[in-house]
Structures are given as C-alpha cells and as structure tokens.
Design a protein around this motif. Structure first.
Motif, PDB file in Angstrom:
ATOM      1  N   LEU A  32      11.017  -6.202 -52.491  1.00  0.00           N
ATOM      2  CA  LEU A  32       9.714  -5.578 -52.597  1.00  0.00           C
ATOM      3  C   LEU A  32       9.097  -5.329 -51.220  1.00  0.00           C
ATOM      4  CD1 LEU A  32       8.159  -7.535 -55.584  1.00  0.00           C
ATOM      5  CD2 LEU A  32       9.219  -5.283 -55.594  1.00  0.00           C
ATOM      6  N   TRP A  33       8.337  -4.260 -51.168  1.00  0.00           N
ATOM      7  CA  TRP A  33       7.663  -3.906 -49.924  1.00  0.00           C
ATOM      8  C   TRP A  33       6.335  -4.639 -49.836  1.00  0.00           C
ATOM      9  CZ3 TRP A  33       8.408   0.395 -46.290  1.00  0.00           C
ATOM     10  CH2 TRP A  33       9.699   0.903 -46.335  1.00  0.00           C
ATOM     11  N   SER A  34       6.034  -5.119 -48.650  1.00  0.00           N
ATOM     12  CA  SER A  34       4.745  -5.768 -48.418  1.00  0.00           C
ATOM     13  C   SER A  34       3.712  -4.692 -48.100  1.00  0.00           C
ATOM     14  CB  SER A  34       4.854  -6.747 -47.259  1.00  0.00           C
ATOM     15  OG  SER A  34       5.050  -6.035 -46.045  1.00  0.00           O
ATOM     16  N   PRO A  35       2.425  -4.998 -48.283  1.00  0.00           N
ATOM     17  CA  PRO A  35       1.374  -4.038 -47.915  1.00  0.00           C
ATOM     18  C   PRO A  35       1.459  -3.625 -46.446  1.00  0.00           C
ATOM     19  CG  PRO A  35       0.456  -5.831 -49.205  1.00  0.00           C
ATOM     20  CD  PRO A  35       1.892  -6.209 -48.916  1.00  0.00           C
ATOM     21  N   GLU A  36       1.877  -4.551 -45.617  1.00  0.00           N
ATOM     22  CA  GLU A  36       1.987  -4.225 -44.188  1.00  0.00           C
ATOM     23  C   GLU A  36       3.074  -3.177 -43.955  1.00  0.00           C
ATOM     24  OE1 GLU A  36       1.987  -7.359 -45.374  1.00  0.00           O
ATOM     25  OE2 GLU A  36      -0.098  -7.776 -44.861  1.00  0.00           O
ATOM     26  N   GLU A  37       4.177  -3.357 -44.651  1.00  0.00           N
ATOM     27  CA  GLU A  37       5.260  -2.374 -44.515  1.00  0.00           C
ATOM     28  C   GLU A  37       4.814  -1.007 -45.035  1.00  0.00           C
ATOM     29  OE1 GLU A  37       9.513  -4.540 -44.978  1.00  0.00           O
ATOM     30  OE2 GLU A  37       8.187  -4.743 -46.687  1.00  0.00           O
ATOM     31  N   ASP A  38       4.118  -1.041 -46.157  1.00  0.00           N
ATOM     32  CA  ASP A  38       3.603   0.216 -46.704  1.00  0.00           C
ATOM     33  C   ASP A  38       2.700   0.911 -45.693  1.00  0.00           C
ATOM     34  OD1 ASP A  38       4.943   0.010 -49.073  1.00  0.00           O
ATOM     35  OD2 ASP A  38       3.250  -0.738 -50.229  1.00  0.00           O
ATOM     36  N   GLU A  39       1.851   0.118 -45.094  1.00  0.00           N
ATOM     37  CA  GLU A  39       0.901   0.697 -44.137  1.00  0.00           C
ATOM     38  C   GLU A  39       1.641   1.316 -42.958  1.00  0.00           C
ATOM     39  OE1 GLU A  39      -3.144  -0.475 -41.656  1.00  0.00           O
ATOM     40  OE2 GLU A  39      -2.234  -1.900 -43.029  1.00  0.00           O
ATOM     41  N   LYS A  40       2.653   0.630 -42.492  1.00  0.00           N
ATOM     42  CA  LYS A  40       3.433   1.159 -41.378  1.00  0.00           C
ATOM     43  C   LYS A  40       4.087   2.489 -41.750  1.00  0.00           C
ATOM     44  CE  LYS A  40       4.751  -3.070 -38.888  1.00  0.00           C
ATOM     45  NZ  LYS A  40       5.879  -3.988 -38.570  1.00  0.00           N
ATOM     46  N   GLY A  49       5.223  13.085 -40.080  1.00  0.00           N
ATOM     47  CA  GLY A  49       5.885  13.854 -41.120  1.00  0.00           C
ATOM     48  C   GLY A  49       7.299  13.374 -41.343  1.00  0.00           C
ATOM     49  N   GLN A  50       7.947  14.022 -42.290  1.00  0.00           N
ATOM     50  CA  GLN A  50       9.282  13.573 -42.652  1.00  0.00           C
ATOM     51  C   GLN A  50      10.315  14.088 -41.668  1.00  0.00           C
ATOM     52  OE1 GLN A  50      10.375  14.070 -46.780  1.00  0.00           O
ATOM     53  NE2 GLN A  50      12.529  14.311 -46.239  1.00  0.00           N
ATOM     54  N   GLY A  51      11.144  13.181 -41.202  1.00  0.00           N
ATOM     55  CA  GLY A  51      12.256  13.576 -40.359  1.00  0.00           C
ATOM     56  C   GLY A  51      13.506  12.863 -40.838  1.00  0.00           C
ATOM     57  N   CYS A  52      14.326  12.486 -39.900  1.00  0.00           N
ATOM     58  CA  CYS A  52      15.501  11.695 -40.253  1.00  0.00           C
ATOM     59  C   CYS A  52      15.031  10.310 -40.692  1.00  0.00           C
ATOM     60  CB  CYS A  52      16.434  11.593 -39.055  1.00  0.00           C
ATOM     61  SG  CYS A  52      17.783  10.435 -39.301  1.00  0.00           S
ATOM     62  N   TRP A  53      15.453   9.901 -41.854  1.00  0.00           N
ATOM     63  CA  TRP A  53      14.927   8.648 -42.411  1.00  0.00           C
ATOM     64  C   TRP A  53      15.357   7.430 -41.599  1.00  0.00           C
ATOM     65  CZ3 TRP A  53      10.852   8.511 -45.234  1.00  0.00           C
ATOM     66  CH2 TRP A  53      10.548   9.572 -46.079  1.00  0.00           C
ATOM     67  N   SER A  54      16.498   7.517 -40.993  1.00  0.00           N
ATOM     68  CA  SER A  54      16.906   6.405 -40.132  1.00  0.00           C
ATOM     69  C   SER A  54      15.949   6.261 -38.960  1.00  0.00           C
ATOM     70  CB  SER A  54      18.326   6.637 -39.616  1.00  0.00           C
ATOM     71  OG  SER A  54      19.215   6.733 -40.687  1.00  0.00           O
ATOM     72  N   VAL A  56      12.858   7.282 -39.034  1.00  0.00           N
ATOM     73  CA  VAL A  56      11.587   6.821 -39.589  1.00  0.00           C
ATOM     74  C   VAL A  56      11.568   5.304 -39.640  1.00  0.00           C
ATOM     75  CG1 VAL A  56      10.192   6.734 -41.687  1.00  0.00           C
ATOM     76  CG2 VAL A  56      11.172   8.903 -40.936  1.00  0.00           C
ATOM     77  N   ALA A  57      12.647   4.748 -40.179  1.00  0.00           N
ATOM     78  CA  ALA A  57      12.715   3.285 -40.296  1.00  0.00           C
ATOM     79  C   ALA A  57      12.627   2.632 -38.924  1.00  0.00           C
ATOM     80  CB  ALA A  57      14.011   2.900 -41.001  1.00  0.00           C
ATOM     81  N   ARG A  64      13.796  -1.963 -42.318  1.00  0.00           N
ATOM     82  CA  ARG A  64      14.347  -1.425 -43.565  1.00  0.00           C
ATOM     83  C   ARG A  64      15.344  -0.337 -43.208  1.00  0.00           C
ATOM     84  NH1 ARG A  64      12.698  -3.615 -48.707  1.00  0.00           N
ATOM     85  NH2 ARG A  64      10.769  -4.734 -48.319  1.00  0.00           N
ATOM     86  N   CYS A  65      16.270  -0.102 -44.122  1.00  0.00           N
ATOM     87  CA  CYS A  65      17.163   1.023 -43.897  1.00  0.00           C
ATOM     88  C   CYS A  65      16.418   2.316 -44.238  1.00  0.00           C
ATOM     89  CB  CYS A  65      18.428   0.898 -44.747  1.00  0.00           C
ATOM     90  SG  CYS A  65      18.146   1.009 -46.514  1.00  0.00           S
ATOM     91  N   GLY A  66      16.911   3.414 -43.693  1.00  0.00           N
ATOM     92  CA  GLY A  66      16.259   4.692 -43.924  1.00  0.00           C
ATOM     93  C   GLY A  66      16.188   5.052 -45.400  1.00  0.00           C
ATOM     94  N   LYS A  67      17.210   4.667 -46.071  1.00  0.00           N
ATOM     95  CA  LYS A  67      17.285   4.956 -47.495  1.00  0.00           C
ATOM     96  C   LYS A  67      16.138   4.286 -48.254  1.00  0.00           C
ATOM     97  CE  LYS A  67      21.151   5.335 -50.695  1.00  0.00           C
ATOM     98  NZ  LYS A  67      22.552   4.948 -50.903  1.00  0.00           N
ATOM     99  N   SER A  68      15.885   3.053 -47.881  1.00  0.00           N
ATOM    100  CA  SER A  68      14.817   2.305 -48.523  1.00  0.00           C
ATOM    101  C   SER A  68      13.461   2.930 -48.223  1.00  0.00           C
ATOM    102  CB  SER A  68      14.854   0.845 -48.057  1.00  0.00           C
ATOM    103  OG  SER A  68      13.853   0.099 -48.700  1.00  0.00           O
ATOM    104  N   CYS A  69      13.301   3.377 -46.991  1.00  0.00           N
ATOM    105  CA  CYS A  69      12.043   4.036 -46.598  1.00  0.00           C
ATOM    106  C   CYS A  69      11.841   5.316 -47.401  1.00  0.00           C
ATOM    107  CB  CYS A  69      12.056   4.351 -45.108  1.00  0.00           C
ATOM    108  SG  CYS A  69      12.020   2.903 -44.048  1.00  0.00           S
ATOM    109  N   ARG A  70      12.905   6.071 -47.498  1.00  0.00           N
ATOM    110  CA  ARG A  70      12.820   7.325 -48.246  1.00  0.00           C
ATOM    111  C   ARG A  70      12.402   7.075 -49.685  1.00  0.00           C
ATOM    112  NH1 ARG A  70      16.468   9.150 -51.726  1.00  0.00           N
ATOM    113  NH2 ARG A  70      16.195  11.299 -52.411  1.00  0.00           N
TER     114      ARG A  70
END
Length: 333
Positions: A32-40, A49-54, A56-57, A64-70
């Motif tokens: 599960l994602w924490s509120p802090e991670e969500d905020e980040k 904006g959206q770019g390469c998810w890796s 982004v992570a 987190r892995c990029g996949k999880s972020c996506r």
DNA sequence: AAGCACTTCAACCGCACAGGT
DNA sequence: TACCTGTGCGGTTGAAGTGCT
C-alpha cells in the motif's frame, strides 16, 4: 472501502532539491502507498507531467518501481478520476460493452470517463458477475460473454445470415473493432443529422474476417445513403450498441483538435466524407490498425479544423437500445 | 465484544507488444 | 536478428472493511 477523494489543493510542490529526490538504498517498496508517497507522486506529476515512469519513480524520490507509480497514478491519483459508486447508467453501459468487448477492460474504461479499467474490472467481478444470468442484463441486447470464445461465437452468429466467417481472436479483430466503431460513429452522425428515430445502436453487419473486405464493408456502410435501412432488423441484420468513444470524451470537452502529432489524423477526404473518415481513422487508431485504414482510404489532409463532435444523450440511447437485437448466449464452459 | 465469513478494491504479477540499439 | 527497456493489459492476490452470529 470506498476510496477517498484526493484533495489536490493540499499539495504544495516541494522545493526541488535534487539530492532529496534520490532513492535511499535502492530497495523498492511494495504494498500500500502511504500518504507521503502519494503526495510525492502527485506533486511530481503536477509539476512535470507524465514521462518515463522509471524516471518518475526516481526523480520523485519514491522507492517504487515505475510500474507501481504508473498504476497508482492511473488508478487512484489522477485528477480526472470520478469517485463514488457506479451509476445505473454506467452499470448498464458496462454490461453492454462487456457483452461486445468481453474482458477488454481498458477499452470499456475508455468509454466511461473518469473510470479506470481496474475499477470496472473489480466492479464486474465483485458485483455484476455474481448476479443471476437473467439479471445480468438490465434490459436488452446481448448477454455478457465472459470469454473471448463466446465473444467470437456471438459475432459469428451475427454474421451467419451473410455466410460470413467466424471472426476469431486474432490480429484481424482489431480491424473489425475499428470498423465496428466507425460504423457506430457514422450512425450516430447520420441519426442526429437526419432526425432518424431508429435505435442508435451499433450495427455489426457486412463485416468479414478478411481485413480488406472488412474495411470495404466499413466503407460500404459509411457510403451507403440508405444506411438507416441497415438498422431495420431485417433478416440477418443485427444491432448492437457501443457508444462512440469520442462522444463520451466530448461530454466534458466539447471540441477536439485533430491536428496533433498523429499522422493518421492528417488524413483527409477522398472516398468518404470528413465525418465518416474521421470516425474510421479514430477507431482504427484506437484499435492499432491505423496504417491499414490509412492505406485503404489513401486520404489527403484534415487540415487544422477543430471539429466539434456530436453530443450524445446517454439516457436516450439507453432507452432506444431496448429494441436492440439479442444475440443468444453461448456457454462454452 | 469477539470471532468468523464475506466483500471490496488497491496493488502486484506475468505476459505481450512496441520501439530503440 | 536478438536483446533490452518501457509500457499497457488482464488475471490474481491479500489487506482492510463490513456484516452476521
């Protein structure tokens, strides 16, 4: 376990100190994602904006892995997500779309603005799937067909009076879907402009397994001035209903530019009219057979026209679809 | 109040595909 | 051509919530 709304106003972009963005020990978090991670993640996405998810992570300072972020962004944090329970209309739409598309959740979700494929999939598995079969459909059309084989057989049934072949799960299916979508869109235009009272449902007719003949069928549908006859439920004529994607999209965005980077949409008018051709191209693009369609149409350019797309009354369509033809449910289990 | 069964849904997993090298 | 990487999709899992006894 209804997901809470995300309050974006509370997020303030952190000062972008690059050192603080670096991952710690490189160990990736799961669960599960924490509120802090969500905020980040939200802060990063709103800023960059959206770019390469890796990236982004990495750049958002998330372990987190990029996949999880996506996944987190698409299914939960995206600002345009609709929250709350599915409305009866959405529910019926899901049932109808599933009857046609099967478990293609992403395609179903594309026609339900603000809903994600995961959400719809969960809803289907937890709610609709558990209903008795005769209650699965709210009023009309096709019974849900959970497997692709059932979907294929349903299509075969639809075409049997024309001695056409089974459309099976194959690469050709994309083209079929494109043609089917285009036919739907074309009908929508035709119906709204002519004031036709016919049911605004999707016609899957004159479709073949061969991509070329399928496209020709599509052309024929779109070119035929007596198009409305196709919907008269004569012998071999089958009506289904799939709302055109763009009409839903434009329920919130009333205009849409087709002058983007998409070369497909640079096609113009040759064999069919602007409207019809646009439907084909868009549908083809959605089903990843744009090049085939483009080749078939061999068009010019749309230019820079901003095309206002037709509004579409969902309730009216739902009422109208009560007359839709029913394809028998074929249980292969 | 506690324990259990059931439901919901966020998140993960594995696979397919596309694009780049 | 083979390999790698990124992305997207559908299926599945399991934690958390809910309801019943």
């Amino acid at each position: 376990m209804r997901k809470p709304a995300v309050d974006y106003s509370s997020f303030t972009p952190p000062s972008s100190s690059s050192s603080s963005m670096k991952n710690g020990n490189g160990k990736l978090r799961k669960g599960l994602w924490s509120p802090e991670e969500d905020e980040k993640l939200i802060s990063y996405m709103l800023r960059n904006g959206q770019g390469c998810w890796s990236d982004v992570a990495r750049n958002a300072g998330l372990q987190r892995c990029g996949k999880s972020c996506r996944l987190r962004w698409i299914n939960y944090l995206r600002p345009d997500l609709k929250r709350g329970a599915f409305s009866p209309h959405e529910e019926e739409l899901i049932v109808q779309l599933h009857s046609l598309l099967g478990n293609r959740w992403s395609q179903i979700a594309a026609r339900l603005p603000g809903r994600t494929d995961n959400e719809i999939k969960n809803f289907w598995n937890s709610t609709i799937k558990k209903r008795p079969k005769n209650n699965a459909l709210l009023s009309n059309t096709i019974l849900p067909s959970p497997s692709d084989d059932q979907f294929s057989l349903g299509l075969m049934y639809m075409q049997q009076n024309h001695q056409h072949h089974l459309i099976h799960q194959s690469s050709n299916n994309n083209i079929f879907m494109a043609a089917a979508d285009a036919a739907t869109c074309s009908y929508m235009d035709h119906s709204s402009s002519s004031g036709s009272s016919s049911s605004p449902s999707m016609v899957l007719n004159h479709m073949n397994t061969n991509p070329t003949s399928l496209l020709m069928s599509c052309d024929m549908l779109l070119d035929d001035p007596s198009l409305v006859d196709i919907y008269n439920f004569g012998d071999g004529l089958v009506e289904l209903y799939v709302p055109p994607l763009e009409t839903i999209i434009t329920s919130s965005n009333t205009s849409m530019s087709f002058n983007d980077n998409n070369s497909i949409l640079e096609a113009g008018v040759n064999k069919v009219g602007h409207h019809q051709q646009r439907h084909i191209m868009e549908a083809a693009d959605r089903y990843s057979c744009g090049s085939d369609v483009q080749e078939k149409l061999s068009c010019d350019s749309f230019g820079e026209t901003n095309i206002r797309l037709g509004e579409w009354d969902l309730e009216e369509l739902m009422r109208s679809s009560e007359t839709a033809y029913s394809v028998p449910h074929i249980d292969l289990q």
